[in-house]
Design an enzyme around this catalytic site. Structure first.
Site, mmCIF file in Angstrom:
data_model
loop_
_atom_site.group_PDB
_atom_site.id
_atom_site.type_symbol
_atom_site.label_atom_id
_atom_site.label_comp_id
_atom_site.label_asym_id
_atom_site.label_seq_id
_atom_site.Cartn_x
_atom_site.Cartn_y
_atom_site.Cartn_z
ATOM 1 N N ASP A 103 -5.232 0.485 -11.155
ATOM 2 C CA ASP A 103 -4.546 1.362 -11.161
ATOM 3 C C ASP A 103 -3.881 1.771 -9.886
ATOM 4 O O ASP A 103 -2.525 1.272 -9.553
ATOM 5 C CB ASP A 103 -5.540 2.495 -11.585
ATOM 6 C CG ASP A 103 -5.070 4.039 -11.820
ATOM 7 O OD1 ASP A 103 -3.779 4.280 -11.945
ATOM 8 O OD2 ASP A 103 -5.810 4.975 -11.440
ATOM 9 N N THR A 104 -4.305 2.409 -8.702
ATOM 10 C CA THR A 104 -3.881 2.520 -7.550
ATOM 11 C C THR A 104 -3.824 1.317 -6.749
ATOM 12 O O THR A 104 -3.070 0.785 -5.763
ATOM 13 C CB THR A 104 -4.667 3.439 -6.829
ATOM 14 O OG1 THR A 104 -5.943 2.946 -6.620
ATOM 15 C CG2 THR A 104 -4.705 4.931 -7.379
ATOM 16 N N GLY A 105 -4.691 0.260 -7.180
ATOM 17 C CA GLY A 105 -5.058 -0.972 -6.485
ATOM 18 C C GLY A 105 -6.021 -0.957 -5.165
ATOM 19 O O GLY A 105 -6.272 -1.838 -4.710
ATOM 20 N N THR A 107 -9.235 -0.309 -5.154
ATOM 21 C CA THR A 107 -10.656 -1.039 -5.315
ATOM 22 C C THR A 107 -10.521 -2.491 -5.299
ATOM 23 O O THR A 107 -11.073 -3.252 -4.249
ATOM 24 C CB THR A 107 -10.995 -0.887 -6.744
ATOM 25 O OG1 THR A 107 -11.150 0.525 -7.052
ATOM 26 C CG2 THR A 107 -12.455 -1.202 -7.169
#
Ligand code: IMP
Ligand code: MG
Length: 176
Positions: A103-105, A107
């Site tokens: 998603d945001t990257g 993780t």
């Protein structure tokens, strides 16, 4: 059963099956003669990863890894921490991190940075879903199942407040 009124099906069980099998075949070709460690990122990637490894025709090890990204509702705060670590050393092994969705990257970015210090032979990312609209950091995703639009998705491992992980398809949650 869950009320259909709240979930719109986006990726069917059949589409998932076909794509997961294709990804596994690609991985089988790419990891010939390599010591492969497949890591399922808990809890979301468990369902995907368990289907994926059954079609990878190679000797491999499977590990699980716990990460928590702090959330408020459906939004990540951007902080990630390791809540359950790998049980074996990674030195010299080929590490494949399996995610449900990027998603945001944040993780995946955190995990790459964390594991690089352990000197694996390689680190690659395999994500069932990628949501480019919300990207906050650039991370190369080596294997992507489906590129999806900016909906909140549930099913096939993905949850909303711990629910819906057991749906056999991917659906968009209609927040009412
Ligand atoms: P990222 O760090 O923002 O790339 O996202 C990491 C995690 O957020 C994923 O592994 C999921 O567990 C969760 N996540 C992101 N988007 C969704 C979604 O649409 N549905 C369910 N979980 C999500
Ligand atoms: Mg997750």
């Amino acid at each position: 059963m869950y009320s259909d009124a709240h979930i719109k099906m986006l990726i069917s069980e059949d589409q998932l099956k076909t794509r997961v099998r294709e990804m596994a075949e690609q991985l089988t070709r790419d990891y010939q003669e390599k010591e492969l460690v497949v890591v399922a990122i808990l809890k979301g990637a468990l369902v995907f990863c368990s289907d994926l490894i059954r079609h990878i025709a190679l000797p491999l090890e499977m590990e699980v890894l716990g990460v928590s990204s702090y959330t408020s509702g459906t939004e990540t705060t951007g902080e990630v921490r390791l809540s359950f670590d790998l049980t074996k050393p990674l030195a010299g092994k080929h590490l494949l991190l399996v995610e449900d969705i990027v998603d945001t990257g944040l993780t995946v970015d955190f995990l790459i940075n964390t594991f690089q210090a352990r000197k694996p032979a390689s680190i690659r990312i395999c994500a069932l879903l990628q949501k480019p609209a919300r990207k906050r950091v650039h991370v190369p995703i080596d294997y992507v199942g489906f590129v999806v639009e900016d909906h909140f998705l549930v099913g096939y491992g993905l949850d909303y407040a711990e629910r819906y992980r057991n749906l056999p398809f991917i659906g968009a949650l209609k927040v009412v």
